[in-house]
Design a protein around this motif. Sequence first.
Motif, PDB file in Angstrom:
ATOM      1  N   TYR A 251     143.972  53.289   3.323  1.00 47.03           N
ATOM      2  CA  TYR A 251     143.610  51.927   3.670  1.00 47.03           C
ATOM      3  C   TYR A 251     143.380  52.045   5.282  1.00 47.03           C
ATOM      4  O   TYR A 251     142.743  50.784   5.808  1.00 47.03           O
ATOM      5  CB  TYR A 251     144.761  51.121   3.497  1.00 47.03           C
ATOM      6  CG  TYR A 251     144.916  50.730   2.002  1.00 47.03           C
ATOM      7  CD1 TYR A 251     144.124  50.003   1.424  1.00 47.03           C
ATOM      8  CD2 TYR A 251     145.866  51.445   1.114  1.00 47.03           C
ATOM      9  CE1 TYR A 251     144.180  49.442   0.121  1.00 47.03           C
ATOM     10  CE2 TYR A 251     145.958  51.086  -0.197  1.00 47.03           C
ATOM     11  CZ  TYR A 251     145.281  50.114  -0.778  1.00 47.03           C
ATOM     12  OH  TYR A 251     145.227  50.007  -2.166  1.00 47.03           O
ATOM     13  N   THR A 252     144.013  52.598   5.942  1.00 49.66           N
ATOM     14  CA  THR A 252     143.735  52.729   7.447  1.00 49.66           C
ATOM     15  C   THR A 252     142.736  54.088   7.722  1.00 49.66           C
ATOM     16  O   THR A 252     142.562  55.227   7.037  1.00 49.66           O
ATOM     17  CB  THR A 252     145.112  53.167   7.939  1.00 49.66           C
ATOM     18  OG1 THR A 252     145.954  52.144   8.048  1.00 49.66           O
ATOM     19  CG2 THR A 252     144.832  53.452   9.527  1.00 49.66           C
ATOM     20  N   GLN A 253     141.584  53.404   8.333  1.00 54.27           N
ATOM     21  CA  GLN A 253     140.499  54.615   8.645  1.00 54.27           C
ATOM     22  C   GLN A 253     140.809  55.403   9.885  1.00 54.27           C
ATOM     23  O   GLN A 253     141.106  54.884  10.898  1.00 54.27           O
ATOM     24  CB  GLN A 253     139.252  54.069   8.771  1.00 54.27           C
ATOM     25  CG  GLN A 253     138.063  54.858   8.835  1.00 54.27           C
ATOM     26  CD  GLN A 253     136.609  53.890   9.087  1.00 54.27           C
ATOM     27  OE1 GLN A 253     135.735  54.505   8.428  1.00 54.27           O
ATOM     28  NE2 GLN A 253     136.648  52.904   9.721  1.00 54.27           N
TER      29      GLN A 253
ATOM     30  N   ALA B  71     136.738  45.339  11.250  1.00 55.71           N
ATOM     31  CA  ALA B  71     135.825  46.245  10.821  1.00 55.71           C
ATOM     32  C   ALA B  71     134.508  45.754  11.801  1.00 55.71           C
ATOM     33  O   ALA B  71     134.359  44.832  12.093  1.00 55.71           O
ATOM     34  CB  ALA B  71     135.097  46.529   9.416  1.00 55.71           C
TER      35      ALA B  71
ATOM     36  N   GLN C  45     135.127  51.502   5.950  1.00 53.76           N
ATOM     37  CA  GLN C  45     136.353  51.951   4.753  1.00 53.76           C
ATOM     38  C   GLN C  45     137.676  51.715   5.825  1.00 53.76           C
ATOM     39  O   GLN C  45     138.224  52.625   6.172  1.00 53.76           O
ATOM     40  CB  GLN C  45     136.210  53.532   4.463  1.00 53.76           C
ATOM     41  CG  GLN C  45     136.909  54.131   3.543  1.00 53.76           C
ATOM     42  CD  GLN C  45     136.501  55.400   3.144  1.00 53.76           C
ATOM     43  OE1 GLN C  45     137.177  55.974   2.354  1.00 53.76           O
ATOM     44  NE2 GLN C  45     135.705  56.237   3.873  1.00 53.76           N
ATOM     45  N   SER C  46     137.961  50.392   5.907  1.00 51.32           N
ATOM     46  CA  SER C  46     138.931  50.262   6.811  1.00 51.32           C
ATOM     47  C   SER C  46     139.385  48.779   6.579  1.00 51.32           C
ATOM     48  O   SER C  46     139.635  47.941   7.146  1.00 51.32           O
ATOM     49  CB  SER C  46     138.344  49.971   8.044  1.00 51.32           C
ATOM     50  OG  SER C  46     137.221  48.919   8.104  1.00 51.32           O
TER      51      SER C  46
ATOM     52  N   GLY D 256     142.631  48.795   8.779  1.00 51.53           N
ATOM     53  CA  GLY D 256     142.022  48.544  10.286  1.00 51.53           C
ATOM     54  C   GLY D 256     141.371  50.085  10.673  1.00 51.53           C
ATOM     55  O   GLY D 256     141.445  50.992   9.421  1.00 51.53           O
ATOM     56  N   THR D 257     140.822  50.427  11.732  1.00 50.47           N
ATOM     57  CA  THR D 257     140.474  51.720  12.206  1.00 50.47           C
ATOM     58  C   THR D 257     140.961  52.281  13.366  1.00 50.47           C
ATOM     59  O   THR D 257     141.522  51.426  14.235  1.00 50.47           O
ATOM     60  CB  THR D 257     138.891  51.638  12.304  1.00 50.47           C
ATOM     61  OG1 THR D 257     138.398  50.917  11.204  1.00 50.47           O
ATOM     62  CG2 THR D 257     138.325  52.735  12.931  1.00 50.47           C
TER      63      THR D 257
ATOM     64  N   ASN E  46     140.018  55.002  15.853  1.00 49.53           N
ATOM     65  CA  ASN E  46     139.062  56.119  16.552  1.00 49.53           C
ATOM     66  C   ASN E  46     139.573  56.890  17.531  1.00 49.53           C
ATOM     67  O   ASN E  46     140.063  56.388  18.502  1.00 49.53           O
ATOM     68  CB  ASN E  46     137.986  55.133  16.960  1.00 49.53           C
ATOM     69  CG  ASN E  46     136.760  56.001  17.272  1.00 49.53           C
ATOM     70  OD1 ASN E  46     136.575  57.157  16.792  1.00 49.53           O
ATOM     71  ND2 ASN E  46     135.901  55.413  18.082  1.00 49.53           N
TER      72      ASN E  46
ATOM     73  N   THR F 195     135.417  44.958   3.270  1.00 50.00           N
ATOM     74  CA  THR F 195     135.832  46.162   3.806  1.00 50.00           C
ATOM     75  C   THR F 195     136.011  46.843   2.333  1.00 50.00           C
ATOM     76  O   THR F 195     136.081  46.311   1.275  1.00 50.00           O
ATOM     77  CB  THR F 195     136.794  46.418   4.482  1.00 50.00           C
ATOM     78  OG1 THR F 195     137.928  45.466   4.130  1.00 50.00           O
ATOM     79  CG2 THR F 195     136.432  46.053   5.964  1.00 50.00           C
TER      80      THR F 195
ATOM     81  N   ARG G 124     138.081  50.779   0.382  1.00 47.18           N
ATOM     82  CA  ARG G 124     138.669  51.985   0.546  1.00 47.18           C
ATOM     83  C   ARG G 124     138.318  53.051  -0.409  1.00 47.18           C
ATOM     84  O   ARG G 124     138.040  52.953  -1.755  1.00 47.18           O
ATOM     85  CB  ARG G 124     140.133  51.775   0.079  1.00 47.18           C
ATOM     86  CG  ARG G 124     141.128  52.987   0.111  1.00 47.18           C
ATOM     87  CD  ARG G 124     142.377  52.823  -0.730  1.00 47.18           C
ATOM     88  NE  ARG G 124     143.343  53.799  -0.990  1.00 47.18           N
ATOM     89  CZ  ARG G 124     144.468  54.081  -1.744  1.00 47.18           C
ATOM     90  NH1 ARG G 124     144.538  53.096  -2.491  1.00 47.18           N
ATOM     91  NH2 ARG G 124     144.945  55.000  -1.605  1.00 47.18           N
TER      92      ARG G 124
END
Length: 726
Positions: free
Chosen positions: A107-109, A140, A147-148, A151-152, A154, A483, A485
């Motif tokens: 679920y978390t990218q 996103a 795919q977030s 959330g994301t 980076n 979004t 998953r």
Amino acid sequence: MTIFRPQQLAVSRLAVLALSLHAALPAHATDAEPVPQAKVEVHGSVDQYDARREDTSTRIVVTQEELKKYGDSTVADVLRRQPGISVSGGGPGRGGEIRMRGLGNGYTQILLNGEPAPNGFSVDSLAPELVEKIEILRVATADLSAQSIAGTINIILKRKARKGQRDLKMQAEHSNVFFSPSASLQIGDKRKDMSYSLAMDVRKGSFEQAYDQVEEGWDSAGRPVLQRRAVRQNNGGFRALSLTPRVNWTLSNGDTLSSQSFVRVQRSDSRTEGHWSATLGDLPDYPNDRTWPDDHRSQLRTDLNWMHKLGQDEKLEAKVGLNANRVRNRQHEAGYDEAERRTLDRDVHNDTDGRGVTLTGKYSVSWTTGHEFSAGWDAARQSTDVGRDSLELQGLAGTPVRDDRQYNATLHRLALYAQDEYAVTPRLSTYLGLRWETLRTRSAGSDFSAIRNDANMLSPILQSLWKLNDSKQDQLRIALSRTYRGVDLERLMPRVTRSLNNTEVTPDVSGNPALKPEQASGIDVALEHYGRHGEQASLSVYARRIGDIIHDDTRLAQGRWTTVPVNDGSARTRGVEFDAKFPLRALYARGGNIDLHMNVTRNWSSVSNVPGPDNRLAGQTPLTANVGFDDHFGATLSGGANFTFRSGGPQRISQTTSTYSTVKRELDLYALWKLTPKMQLRVTAVNLLAEPATEVTRYDDAFGGLRSTSVYPFSAILRVGLEVQL
């Protein structure tokens, strides 16, 4: 499968409108530096730019100072102090699964330099010394994968290089059960048309841990029929080397080329031993057991990025990337009877090889009027091959049985996107993004026919930032997004990992080739305040509706209990987040140089096809909180503290399975002494409360139930690090 069919026409019109705006508006020269996400306003240098305050999309940046502050061993330890993020599993100093809004497990990218992390990558294997900064995105954006759902995160690897850079850090951490020395070196230099940097981290560690496991059972009438206990001892060690080299070139025509790689090699081994005793009912099949896992892992990722200026306000970027990972795992297990005679000998070799290639491109244009547009593509191919060789001997005089199997899975991804950010007025800016992404997966094996799944995702994203008054101290954010998953390739393979003592609460684990992605629609609203003295506060709420959710189902198959992931029903999740940081002198004139920070997140969720109560989504953490301070005691001494709270409690996984975990509280302290202008000493005490963790798994059906309880002791960790500029 096609998602968002009814909305495709409307969203396509929005995309055409964005393209029309781009074509109609005049171009004005600007020499802004390219950034991952369009920016509406620029004040001062890039280093002074406050992305969280000025970006239309919500973006929290974890800086170099925060990465270094506590001398953390892994990026996971850094992230657990950030707003809305928790880390489940593992122990202090040993990483764990990263969760935004209480949700992990896909679920978390997790991105590495803006691209999905390759298979086998783990945040708890990455040292902060290899990282330039971390971006946390609650919503996103079209240029990054959709795919977030939660959330994301980076992670940007080391990029900057200064002339003649030579930085060395030596560190050791120690507790009652753990010891790990490490060293990291960062070198870099600049020339007229070229610069380079290299960050290297090498570490080793050893650990020993004793813990208890209790199993209790009852019949259909609720009468106790089983009470047994195991005392377990786990000893082992690891060795790891990580490298992140980067080279930048400026060509004669003004184009730039940059190459960045990430290399990691790790080996770990351990020995686990357990001895069972029973006060009610039978002992397990193997009352005494021993396991010797041996794990070799290597990872490589390399990217080549080209950037060409089409004009003063237009740029074209393209990047090609390669990644590979290799795992060689041997699991040797032995079971003994009460007389310590070996009645089971199982030797399993798992060989996993992953390979991938990515190709991305982006066109962007910006105008001084506060309008920026970009469009691009993102294509990837990822494959995983798995070989499992097993040799098993059962009984005192049994015959060896060999079981060799082969599996492979392939993912093809293609995405097209466009995004437009526009400052409608000095107080209102909007972001409109559209991303179309198609996924094709194929899995096959020696014991099943090939299975193919196709999925198409259309992800419209709308974000707005409204500054509520002329002073720009208060602002409101609203975002709508679509979004999904995805499914990890290894979960698509029906490879069975067998447990030693197979029960309802210690089952075998298998994949499922028929898994489909989950899809979600969501809304985010945030109210933010920025004060004149550096104070900052944010209150936000979010909600998601998720379809085709994946959860684990435990079933009896061919005489053995097995857990298999399945798509089953829908879920809703919602939550509220608050975080703030401010200098104490903003409240108290004699507050000195003390800076305070705090954050709290409360999450709720429910799954439609799992009976309540406590039918939370994917082990979601209900409540997380942090509070702490930093103090500059003088020119050469600074320090601080942070307290982390993570709630636990019961959770219903499926119709028959439930879990329970205890509350987790951690207190960390740090101090930094600047011994000379080029040398400093950092001392950190981690997890001073040293609370044990209890994990419970329970299975109930019409025939009775079984409960397994494990208690893991933890101890405080002392870290001492010396940092030198050579």
